[in-house]
Scaffold this active site. Sequence first.
Site, short mmCIF file in Angstrom:
data_model
loop_
_atom_site.label_atom_id
_atom_site.label_comp_id
_atom_site.label_asym_id
_atom_site.label_seq_id
_atom_site.Cartn_x
_atom_site.Cartn_y
_atom_site.Cartn_z
N SER A 137 -11.82 -10.91 -7.02
CA SER A 137 -11.87 -9.85 -8.03
C SER A 137 -12.87 -10.18 -9.14
O SER A 137 -13.10 -11.35 -9.46
CB SER A 137 -10.47 -9.73 -8.65
OG SER A 137 -10.53 -9.03 -9.86
N TYR A 162 -3.34 -13.24 -12.91
CA TYR A 162 -3.94 -12.58 -11.74
C TYR A 162 -5.32 -13.18 -11.45
O TYR A 162 -5.62 -13.59 -10.32
CB TYR A 162 -4.04 -11.07 -12.01
CG TYR A 162 -4.89 -10.32 -11.01
CD1 TYR A 162 -4.51 -10.22 -9.67
CD2 TYR A 162 -6.09 -9.71 -11.39
CE1 TYR A 162 -5.29 -9.54 -8.75
CE2 TYR A 162 -6.88 -9.03 -10.47
CZ TYR A 162 -6.47 -8.95 -9.16
OH TYR A 162 -7.26 -8.28 -8.25
N1 LIG Z 1 -9.08 -1.62 -6.17
C1 LIG Z 1 -9.83 -2.36 -6.99
O1 LIG Z 1 -10.54 -1.82 -7.86
C2 LIG Z 1 -9.81 -3.86 -6.87
C3 LIG Z 1 -10.54 -4.60 -7.83
C4 LIG Z 1 -10.54 -5.98 -7.74
C5 LIG Z 1 -9.86 -6.63 -6.72
N2 LIG Z 1 -9.15 -5.89 -5.80
C6 LIG Z 1 -8.43 -6.63 -4.74
O2 LIG Z 1 -8.64 -5.99 -3.51
C7 LIG Z 1 -7.46 -6.07 -2.70
C8 LIG Z 1 -7.00 -4.68 -2.29
O3 LIG Z 1 -6.76 -3.94 -3.49
P1 LIG Z 1 -6.18 -2.46 -3.48
O4 LIG Z 1 -6.79 -1.77 -4.62
O5 LIG Z 1 -6.24 -1.88 -2.13
O6 LIG Z 1 -4.67 -2.80 -3.89
P2 LIG Z 1 -3.30 -2.20 -3.34
O7 LIG Z 1 -2.24 -2.72 -4.25
O8 LIG Z 1 -3.42 -0.74 -3.16
O9 LIG Z 1 -3.18 -2.87 -1.90
C9 LIG Z 1 -2.60 -4.13 -1.68
C10 LIG Z 1 -1.54 -3.97 -0.59
O10 LIG Z 1 -1.01 -5.27 -0.31
C11 LIG Z 1 0.38 -5.15 -0.10
N3 LIG Z 1 1.00 -6.43 -0.45
C12 LIG Z 1 1.10 -7.01 -1.69
N4 LIG Z 1 1.76 -8.16 -1.61
C13 LIG Z 1 2.08 -8.34 -0.30
C14 LIG Z 1 2.78 -9.35 0.41
N5 LIG Z 1 3.31 -10.40 -0.22
N6 LIG Z 1 2.91 -9.22 1.75
C15 LIG Z 1 2.40 -8.16 2.41
N7 LIG Z 1 1.74 -7.14 1.78
C16 LIG Z 1 1.59 -7.25 0.43
C17 LIG Z 1 0.84 -4.04 -1.03
O11 LIG Z 1 2.03 -3.41 -0.57
C18 LIG Z 1 -0.37 -3.09 -1.01
O12 LIG Z 1 -0.18 -2.04 -0.08
C19 LIG Z 1 -6.44 -6.85 -3.53
O13 LIG Z 1 -6.48 -8.20 -3.13
C20 LIG Z 1 -6.93 -6.68 -4.95
O14 LIG Z 1 -6.55 -7.77 -5.76
C21 LIG Z 1 -9.13 -4.54 -5.87
#
Ligand SMILES: NC(=O)c1ccc[n+]([C@@H]2O[C@H](COP(=O)([O-])OP(=O)(O)OC[C@H]3O[C@@H](n4cnc5c(N)ncnc54)[C@H](O)[C@@H]3O)[C@@H](O)[C@H]2O)c1
Length: 345
Positions: A137, A162
């Site tokens: 991130s 985080y």
């Molecule tokens: N969307 C953004 O702008 C953004 C920015 C920076 C980093 N990220 C990173 O990208 C990745 C995806 O982000 P996103 O926006 O799709 O988030 P999101 O929360 O929509 O998706 C993450 C998914 O992981 C699942 N999850 C969480 N903990 C879990 C566990 N212990 N076991 C199984 N499943 C689990 C959740 O149910 C969720 O559906 C993440 O790692 C997030 O930290 C996203």
Amino acid sequence: MNEGKRVLITGAAGFIGYHLSSRLLEQGIPVCGLDNLNDYYDVNLKKARLKLLSRHADFQFIRADISDEAAIRNCFLHARPNIVVHLAAQAGVRYSITNPEAYLQSNLIGFFRILEACRHSEEICGQKLSHLVYASSSSVYGSNQKVPYSTQDRADHPVSLYAATKKSNELMAYAYSKLYGIPATGLRFFTVYGPLGRPDMAYFSFTDKMVRGEKIQLFNNGDMYRDFTYIDDIVSGVVKVMSRVPDPDENGVWHKIYNIGNNRPETLLHFVETLERCLMETGVINRPAVKEFLPMQPGDVYQTYADIEDLEKDFGFRPQTGLDDGLLKFARWYAGFYPRTAKPD
Ligand SMILES: NC(=O)c1ccc[n+]([C@@H]2O[C@H](COP(=O)([O-])OP(=O)(O)OC[C@H]3O[C@@H](n4cnc5c(N)ncnc54)[C@H](O)[C@@H]3O)[C@@H](O)[C@H]2O)c1
């Protein structure tokens, strides 16, 4: 070219995981998706994403927690992946203040379980893993002032738990690449937006507030620069990255980190005004947003955006979608998903 590719996507019911799964399935690549469907945000949205994915015959879903060792081994046994895209994580900065445990469980223990399964993949399922792509991130840059944020910059002053877990993931992945020769690429995502997006993110909660007629707070009078990347552009970047393992670094380690975002920052005010216009156009709101202009808050960073030169050079990554287009697509989806502004508070 896609022959024999089997991809395991963790966090497949999440925002990025859903869109990535859809794209791969459309390209004829079988996907096994894993998610624990936790209730950090509206579970119905996660279920709706899964329902769309389950229309593809080549999509399989396993409900499991990444911190559960036996479940992850089973998942590998079942999916026999040659590429793992690890997106499952406890996201969100504010939530880490009230629920720190969730971050340790998913982002540290869970990340470790995925690394271990990648390490033992051949024993578990007879399939050697060819590439692990995992989500980091932009939050690892903490309160760095220098822009654009570059992977060459120091990123060891996290300002949230985080961010600390995401930085730890990069170190853990590096160690596993070094020790066990697992080719791994870490992607530092910057703010991603789009249809079926995450309700905890600012653009989504701004939308909810506009629907309810609540005030939108704009610090430094909205004069702050941020980068926003449309989900389809992000997915194109991830697909490109999946296709090639990193070259060994100067220590012979097959590990590389990229920023994935946009190098065209927008002011917050422009972003909110564009969102407002798109929501009016699609009938999500029928009155202008109430904006509260406030001074800069201590600790706020004036501008943040990504240096994406490496990703451009190595993979030809170049975001294509402008804000007007991307936010209109988000607004159209929102109008359909929450018809007549009936979204629960
Ligand atoms: N969307 C953004 O702008 C953004 C920015 C920076 C980093 N990220 C990173 O990208 C990745 C995806 O982000 P996103 O926006 O799709 O988030 P999101 O929360 O929509 O998706 C993450 C998914 O992981 C699942 N999850 C969480 N903990 C879990 C566990 N212990 N076991 C199984 N499943 C689990 C959740 O149910 C969720 O559906 C993440 O790692 C997030 O930290 C996203």
